[in-house]
Design a protein around this motif. Structure first.
Motif, PDB file in Angstrom:
ATOM      1  N   GLY A   1      82.425 -32.637  11.378  1.00 46.35           N
ATOM      2  CA  GLY A   1      81.620 -32.765  10.171  1.00 46.35           C
ATOM      3  C   GLY A   1      81.663 -31.496   9.350  1.00 46.35           C
ATOM      4  N   GLY A   2      81.345 -31.664   8.069  1.00 39.29           N
ATOM      5  CA  GLY A   2      81.501 -30.542   7.150  1.00 39.29           C
ATOM      6  C   GLY A   2      80.224 -29.795   6.847  1.00 39.29           C
ATOM      7  N   MET A   3      79.205 -29.976   7.691  1.00 37.75           N
ATOM      8  CA  MET A   3      77.920 -29.361   7.407  1.00 37.75           C
ATOM      9  C   MET A   3      78.008 -27.841   7.309  1.00 37.75           C
ATOM     10  SD  MET A   3      74.300 -30.018   9.107  1.00 37.75           S
ATOM     11  CE  MET A   3      72.970 -28.866   9.009  1.00 37.75           C
ATOM     12  N   SER A   4      78.651 -27.242   8.298  1.00 37.55           N
ATOM     13  CA  SER A   4      78.672 -25.778   8.295  1.00 37.55           C
ATOM     14  C   SER A   4      79.500 -25.268   7.112  1.00 37.55           C
ATOM     15  CB  SER A   4      79.165 -25.255   9.645  1.00 37.55           C
ATOM     16  OG  SER A   4      80.467 -24.797   9.550  1.00 37.55           O
ATOM     17  N   ASN A   5      80.588 -25.976   6.788  1.00 34.48           N
ATOM     18  CA  ASN A   5      81.395 -25.567   5.627  1.00 34.48           C
ATOM     19  C   ASN A   5      80.584 -25.613   4.343  1.00 34.48           C
ATOM     20  OD1 ASN A   5      83.375 -26.223   7.671  1.00 34.48           O
ATOM     21  ND2 ASN A   5      84.897 -26.043   6.041  1.00 34.48           N
ATOM     22  N   LEU A   6      79.823 -26.681   4.162  1.00 34.13           N
ATOM     23  CA  LEU A   6      79.074 -26.828   2.916  1.00 34.13           C
ATOM     24  C   LEU A   6      77.939 -25.810   2.847  1.00 34.13           C
ATOM     25  CD1 LEU A   6      78.693 -28.223   0.246  1.00 34.13           C
ATOM     26  CD2 LEU A   6      77.441 -30.049   1.368  1.00 34.13           C
ATOM     27  N   THR A   7      77.293 -25.558   3.987  1.00 35.01           N
ATOM     28  CA  THR A   7      76.205 -24.584   4.001  1.00 35.01           C
ATOM     29  C   THR A   7      76.730 -23.194   3.653  1.00 35.01           C
ATOM     30  OG1 THR A   7      75.315 -25.916   5.798  1.00 35.01           O
ATOM     31  CG2 THR A   7      74.228 -23.821   5.377  1.00 35.01           C
ATOM     32  N   THR A   8      77.832 -22.799   4.299  1.00 35.85           N
ATOM     33  CA  THR A   8      78.446 -21.503   3.987  1.00 35.85           C
ATOM     34  C   THR A   8      78.847 -21.456   2.518  1.00 35.85           C
ATOM     35  OG1 THR A   8      79.425 -21.619   6.175  1.00 35.85           O
ATOM     36  CG2 THR A   8      80.241 -19.881   4.734  1.00 35.85           C
ATOM     37  N   ALA A   9      79.424 -22.565   2.053  1.00 33.28           N
ATOM     38  CA  ALA A   9      79.893 -22.613   0.666  1.00 33.28           C
ATOM     39  C   ALA A   9      78.737 -22.386  -0.302  1.00 33.28           C
ATOM     40  CB  ALA A   9      80.575 -23.952   0.380  1.00 33.28           C
ATOM     41  N   ILE A  10      77.633 -23.073  -0.079  1.00 27.56           N
ATOM     42  CA  ILE A  10      76.475 -22.948  -0.982  1.00 27.56           C
ATOM     43  C   ILE A  10      76.018 -21.487  -1.034  1.00 27.56           C
ATOM     44  CG2 ILE A  10      74.009 -23.531  -1.217  1.00 27.56           C
ATOM     45  CD1 ILE A  10      74.742 -26.380  -0.259  1.00 27.56           C
ATOM     46  N   GLU A  11      75.950 -20.886   0.138  1.00 27.68           N
ATOM     47  CA  GLU A  11      75.524 -19.490   0.209  1.00 27.68           C
ATOM     48  C   GLU A  11      76.486 -18.579  -0.569  1.00 27.68           C
ATOM     49  OE1 GLU A  11      75.067 -18.300   4.228  1.00 27.68           O
ATOM     50  OE2 GLU A  11      73.755 -16.610   3.732  1.00 27.68           O
TER      51      GLU A  11
ATOM     52  N   ILE B   1      73.601 -23.994 -11.396  1.00 30.89           N
ATOM     53  CA  ILE B   1      73.541 -25.240 -10.642  1.00 30.89           C
ATOM     54  C   ILE B   1      74.887 -25.485  -9.975  1.00 30.89           C
ATOM     55  CG2 ILE B   1      74.070 -26.475 -12.812  1.00 30.89           C
ATOM     56  CD1 ILE B   1      72.501 -28.861 -11.714  1.00 30.89           C
ATOM     57  N   VAL B   2      74.868 -26.066  -8.796  1.00 38.60           N
ATOM     58  CA  VAL B   2      76.108 -26.451  -8.115  1.00 38.60           C
ATOM     59  C   VAL B   2      76.121 -27.971  -8.025  1.00 38.60           C
ATOM     60  CG1 VAL B   2      77.413 -26.367  -5.949  1.00 38.60           C
ATOM     61  CG2 VAL B   2      76.228 -24.319  -6.771  1.00 38.60           C
ATOM     62  N   ALA B   3      77.210 -28.586  -8.495  1.00 35.06           N
ATOM     63  CA  ALA B   3      77.331 -30.044  -8.427  1.00 35.06           C
ATOM     64  C   ALA B   3      78.364 -30.393  -7.356  1.00 35.06           C
ATOM     65  CB  ALA B   3      77.740 -30.612  -9.774  1.00 35.06           C
TER      66      ALA B   3
ATOM     67  N   GLY C   1      64.830 -21.195  -8.368  1.00 33.22           N
ATOM     68  CA  GLY C   1      65.163 -21.638  -9.724  1.00 33.22           C
ATOM     69  C   GLY C   1      66.559 -22.222  -9.865  1.00 33.22           C
ATOM     70  N   LYS C   2      67.354 -22.153  -8.810  1.00 35.17           N
ATOM     71  CA  LYS C   2      68.714 -22.708  -8.864  1.00 35.17           C
ATOM     72  C   LYS C   2      68.707 -24.088  -8.202  1.00 35.17           C
ATOM     73  CE  LYS C   2      70.257 -18.864 -10.571  1.00 35.17           C
ATOM     74  NZ  LYS C   2      71.458 -18.074 -10.585  1.00 35.17           N
ATOM     75  N   THR C   3      69.719 -24.877  -8.527  1.00 31.40           N
ATOM     76  CA  THR C   3      69.719 -26.259  -8.066  1.00 31.40           C
ATOM     77  C   THR C   3      71.062 -26.647  -7.456  1.00 31.40           C
ATOM     78  OG1 THR C   3      68.447 -26.637 -10.086  1.00 31.40           O
ATOM     79  CG2 THR C   3      69.055 -28.587  -8.829  1.00 31.40           C
ATOM     80  N   VAL C   4      71.023 -27.509  -6.454  1.00 35.76           N
ATOM     81  CA  VAL C   4      72.251 -28.126  -5.938  1.00 35.76           C
ATOM     82  C   VAL C   4      72.076 -29.635  -6.021  1.00 35.76           C
ATOM     83  CG1 VAL C   4      73.799 -28.385  -3.962  1.00 35.76           C
ATOM     84  CG2 VAL C   4      72.628 -26.210  -4.331  1.00 35.76           C
ATOM     85  N   ILE C   5      73.032 -30.307  -6.651  1.00 41.05           N
ATOM     86  CA  ILE C   5      72.970 -31.771  -6.734  1.00 41.05           C
ATOM     87  C   ILE C   5      74.249 -32.331  -6.124  1.00 41.05           C
ATOM     88  CG2 ILE C   5      71.565 -31.657  -8.824  1.00 41.05           C
ATOM     89  CD1 ILE C   5      74.078 -32.515 -10.399  1.00 41.05           C
ATOM     90  N   HIS C   6      74.290 -33.630  -5.913  1.00 44.50           N
ATOM     91  CA  HIS C   6      75.524 -34.189  -5.350  1.00 44.50           C
ATOM     92  C   HIS C   6      75.814 -35.593  -5.870  1.00 44.50           C
ATOM     93  CE1 HIS C   6      74.061 -37.357  -2.706  1.00 44.50           C
ATOM     94  NE2 HIS C   6      75.298 -37.551  -2.316  1.00 44.50           N
ATOM     95  N   ALA C   7      77.072 -35.960  -5.815  1.00 45.84           N
ATOM     96  CA  ALA C   7      77.491 -37.330  -6.135  1.00 45.84           C
ATOM     97  C   ALA C   7      78.483 -37.785  -5.077  1.00 45.84           C
ATOM     98  CB  ALA C   7      78.153 -37.370  -7.508  1.00 45.84           C
TER      99      ALA C   7
END
Lengths: 465, 455
Positions: free
Chosen positions: B79-89, B99-101, B131-137
């Motif tokens: 799964g890509g959880m750790s990749n996405l968490t690191t990426a967001i950071e 914002i990150v989409a 104050g920052k946002t992460v959204i997804h599609a």
């Protein structure tokens, strides 16, 4: 944004190195998650390497995107069949993702092979195929048996790694054809050209040099390639490997299993092209061959050097940055730019190896920044810091260079004119000059004393401004 | 180079030859770039991100920035959880977006990564700055096309950011969802709205992002794009107008439900009646009069059509591309007396096929099709003009058909970056392009005695 506002990603500090200043340098590692990397994936690597085999069928087994994005994007020219310029895809949909795509692949292959009767077929696996576990190998075997045409799986799911991983998979697939054809009639003085993509017809120019020297070119595996040439390429006496990234694996297989030695060469710039021809001549230990090589080099340089010289005056002292796929190209570019009187102040590659970078460090001047797997921010930072006049790169770098007010030369697969060989050096000099000396750069604010919109307004008598 | 294509049409079920669509994530990336200070993030292998960036760059001739989760074999198994968490950071600490989409890829879809949970956990762990946002599609590449991805990203803006109305009365402001059109088109849609004198918010708006002016700097986040603050206020506005049913309907449906806002779904304003419909919709909602200058603009278009009508009449046209563009273009061709002979979309959809048949009865219409079929059909039924994206040049050359570039992607011409095809002015540009191409073709091929000076 000034260059000081831009930082290097902390995790990447060891992938940036300045000659004369830094100590450690790391490369060949995966891109950091969250980075704006300029790199692509294993699938992309496989697809671009095998694409120029023009009389083979290339089918992408996956959702449509993977086939769409690399449809006819490389200028690898073919002298005959243009079959490779079509885009074939199994266009996997939800149903196949759940129930498997094997049937669809088999049907697609049968339809295409019946219709086009290609010499062979390559089947590229994408991420999703690696995940749903289609037995592509088995389907290829079945279809080969039914149709009598070699159907070769390319194990290239994107997540397996960078383009480099894909190059390896491509070499493995291509190697399956090697040794299946007759080597009868191949001359003793014969070579294969590996990693030459025939962009804008470059392979044809290089082939002609060897023919003039009396050396037979058995196959140019990655440019204007043909299945039948690949089948008999094990009959050549020497492999000349260009493009450090894509083909060494195949060359090593040919060396190990068929005893064909390999030599790394570059056909870019006068020096390297001449060296490549001399290396080949030397290998065959035939004085006549060497004489012909020397004569050829003399003739070509006499013809083209004066033309190149014309461009030197305008370019002398200009600073260049280069960011290319493989490192071998970078070496030649540093030398070629030097011969135009230009200085390389930034050099980087997407997939260079430790060995490559060692060599790059040696040939660069003090103060040159060397980067591995860079990103737009970093590249922009160094372009500004080093006050670069010319950027050499690919599609993703071009608009960044232009936005910064820096000239650009495409040294990737989107280039339109041959840059290889002796004549290619003239084209290169001309292309560099066309961009570097373009009048448009006089509009760049940072090269302009005033930030005014247009020229300074001149005051007119009686009218207050 | 398409010499292998024969006139004999074989029904194919299994494969695509020379596609007329691409995959969802690139559409999501394009939509996300139309938000100010937004970093699109591709949750998948790094190749997807590289391909999308290159492809968008080839079309817009602008730097395109996006980040990737850089999946490995390990991520594909676990799964890509750790990749996405690191990426967001990493993204927030280095690239500092507002914002990150995040959009998914076929890989992360099949693995089944639960993106909302990963985002939630990252927020809880303090990885998303205040104050920052992460959204997804969700943008699975094996469903729909790039248009679906654009639509899903637009819907995500509403889903994550729009708040239900707080004020008693809705604001006198209209949300405009422009659909998957070029920045120049978004600019022209804005001009029409400005000239009508209405207040609006365009979602997304890629003008001044992907057609940004030269200033000698590299800006990771150019000045353009819909402000996040505006997106958060979408629910307060009186109406949402969506252009292009496939690209805009999901966003409209969601805003209608979430914010109880009236919506109006229109075709892309390409051609006379589709532009009329758009102008009327804004005029009626805002209670304004169409300014005289706009009436004259329309009049100049009709004037041009009448001047050229004899050359357009009954000319057979083959069109291919994205459904929303094709619907409006087919209608426009019928309006000006041309004859859409074949209309081909790569995107799937029976409903769309039916609509085109209503607009152009007698035309060969196919969704889920490809250029190979288009080419074979043309070999059997010659046409006077071909309209579509750059890939059409292969067929145009093989069959020597005058060819007008239209849609996405255009990889070999520059005009679409500066000149719009929407609105009355856009329609005039299309007439100019079509007649120029037809006349140039005739002039080049006709015998000297037939060469016409006046047309």
């Amino acid at each position: 944004m000034t260059s000081h506002d831009i930082q290097v990603l902390q995790d990447r500090e060891k992938q940036v190195w300045t000659k004369g200043l830094s100590k450690d340098f790391t490369c060949d590692r995966r891109s950091t998650a969250g980075a704006v990397t300029q790199r692509a994936c294993a699938f992309c690597g496989s697809r671009v390497v095998l694409y120029p085999i023009a009389d083979a069928l290339h089918i992408v087994h996956g959702p449509i995107g993977c086939a769409a994005y690399n449809w006819d994007i490389r200028g690898a020219q073919s002298s005959g069949s243009q079959l490779h310029r079509n885009s074939f895809s199994t266009d996997l949909a939800e149903k196949e993702v759940v129930f498997g795509g094997e049937k669809k692949l088999e049907k697609s292959l049968l339809e295409l092979i019946t219709f086009y009767r290609p010499k062979a077929a390559f089947v590229y696996s994408t991420c999703i195929v690696g995940l749903i576990g289609d037995d592509v190998e088995a389907i290829c075997r079945t279809v080969s048996k039914t149709t009598g045409i070699d159907v070769l799986p390319v194990d290239s799911p994107g997540f397996k790694g960078t383009k480099k991983t894909g190059y390896q998979a491509a070499c493995e697939a291509a190697y399956r054809l090697v040794g299946t054809g007759s080597t009868e009639g191949i001359k003793k003085h014969s070579v294969n050209l590996l990693g030459e993509f025939n962009i804008a017809g470059e392979a044809w120019m290089i082939r002609e040099y060897f023919e003039r020297m009396g050396i037979e070119v058995v196959s140019t595996i990655t440019g204007d390639g043909r299945v039948d040439d690949l089948r008999r390429c094990h009959g050549a006496s020497l492999n000349l490997v260009q493009c450090s990234g894509s083909m060494p694996h195949l060359a090593r297989l040919l060396e190990k299993n068929h005893g064909i030695p390999m030599k790394r060469v570059s056909f870019f710039g006068f020096e390297d092209t001449a060296q490549a021809l001399y290396d080949a001549a030397e290998f065959f230990e035939d004085p006549e061959l060497m004489e012909r090589a020397q004569k050829l080099v003399r003739e070509e340089i006499a013809k083209y050097a004066p033309q190149v010289k014309k461009f030197r005056r305008g370019l002398k002292g200009k600073k260049a940055a280069l960011y290319v796929g493989g490192a071998f190209k970078a070496f030649s570019l540093v030398l070629a730019l030097r011969s135009l009187g230009m200085k390389t102040v930034l050099a980087g590659t997407q997939t260079g190896s430790a060995e490559d970078y060692e060599q790059l460090r040696e040939i660069c001047d003090d103060g040159t920044v060397i980067v591995d797997d860079s990103n737009p921010l970093e590249l922009a930072k160094f372009v500004l810091e080093k006050d670069v006049d010319l950027f050499i790169g690919g599609v993703k770098e071009r608009p960044i260079a232009y936005k910064l007010g820096v000239a650009f030369c495409d040294h990737n697969h989107e280039r339109k004119i041959p840059l290889a060989g002796f004549a290619g050096m003239v084209n290169f000099a001309e292309e560099v000059a066309q961009s570097v000396l373009s009048p448009v750069w006089k509009f760049v604010p940072r090269r302009n004393s005033s930030d005014q919109l247009g020229p300074e307004p001149t005051s007119v008598k009686g009218v207050s401004s | 180079m398409l010499e292998g294509t024969t006139a004999e049409i074989r029904e194919r079920k299994a494969l695509r030859v020379n596609p007329v669509k691409t995959c969802q994530p690139i559409g999501a990336m394009y939509a996300a770039l139309g938000v100010n200070g937004c970093m699109p993030h591709s949750h998948g292998s790094q190749g997807c991100c590289a391909y999308h960036r290159s492809h968008l760059t080839r079309h817009y001739k602008e730097p395109v920035v996006a980040t990737t989760s850089s999946f490995t074999e390990g991520a594909s198994v676990f799964g890509g959880m750790s990749n996405l968490t690191t990426a967001i950071e990493n993204i927030f600490s280095i690239y500092e977006p507002e914002i990150v989409a995040v959009h998914t890829t076929c890989l992360s879809e099949v693995i089944g990564d639960d993106i909302p949970t990963i985002i939630k956990k990252a927020a809880e762990a303090g990885k998303i700055p205040e104050g920052k946002t992460v959204i997804h599609a969700n943008t699975p590449s094996f469903v729909g096309s790039h248009i679906t991805g654009f639509a899903n990203q637009c819907e995500a803006f509403v889903k994550y950011l729009a708040e239900p109305r707080q004020g008693e009365e809705p604001r006198k402001m209209i949300n405009i969802f422009p659909g998957f059109v070029d920045p120049a088109d978004m600019r022209e849609i804005r001009r029409l709205a400005d000239d009508l004198g209405i207040e609006y918010l365009m979602v997304p708006d890629a003008s001044d992002v992907l057609d940004s002016a030269y200033d000698g700097k590299y800006q990771m986040y150019p000045d353009g794009g819909t402000p996040v603050a505006g997106l958060k206020m979408m629910g307060e506005n009186q109406l949402s107008v969506g252009l292009g049913p496939l690209a805009s309907e999901p966003a409209l449906k969601t805003i209608a439900k979430k914010c109880e806002q009236p919506t109006e779904l229109l075709e892309l304003p390409i051609g006379v009646s589709a532009t009329d419909a758009f102008v009327n919709s804004l005029r009626l909602a805002a209670g304004v009069k169409v300014p005289t200058e706009m009436v004259r603009e329309r009049g100049r278009l009709i004037d041009m059509i009448s001047d050229m009508s004899q050359y357009l009449h009954k000319k057979k046209v083959a069109l291919f591309g994205d459904p929303d563009h094709l619907t409006s273009m087919t209608r426009f061709l019928v309006e000006i007396g041309m004859e859409p002979a074949i209309v081909i979309a790569g995107h799937p959809g029976k409903k769309w096929e039916k609509k085109i048949r209503e607009i152009a009865p007698g035309a060969e219409v196919r969704a889920s099709s490809d250029m190979h079929y288009l080419h074979q059909w043309i070999k059997n039924h010659p046409v006077d003009l071909l309209i579509g994206n750059s890939y059409g040049k292969l067929v145009a050359k093989a069959e020597d058909i005058p060819f007008v570039r239209f849609g996405f992607p255009i990889l070999d011409r520059v005009g679409h970056r500066a000149f719009s095809i929407v609105g009355y002015r856009g329609a005039m540009r299309l007439i100019e392009k079509m007649t120029d191409t037809l006349f140039d073709h005739t002039d080049r091929l006709c015998p000297d005695e037939d060469l016409e000076l006046i047309q």
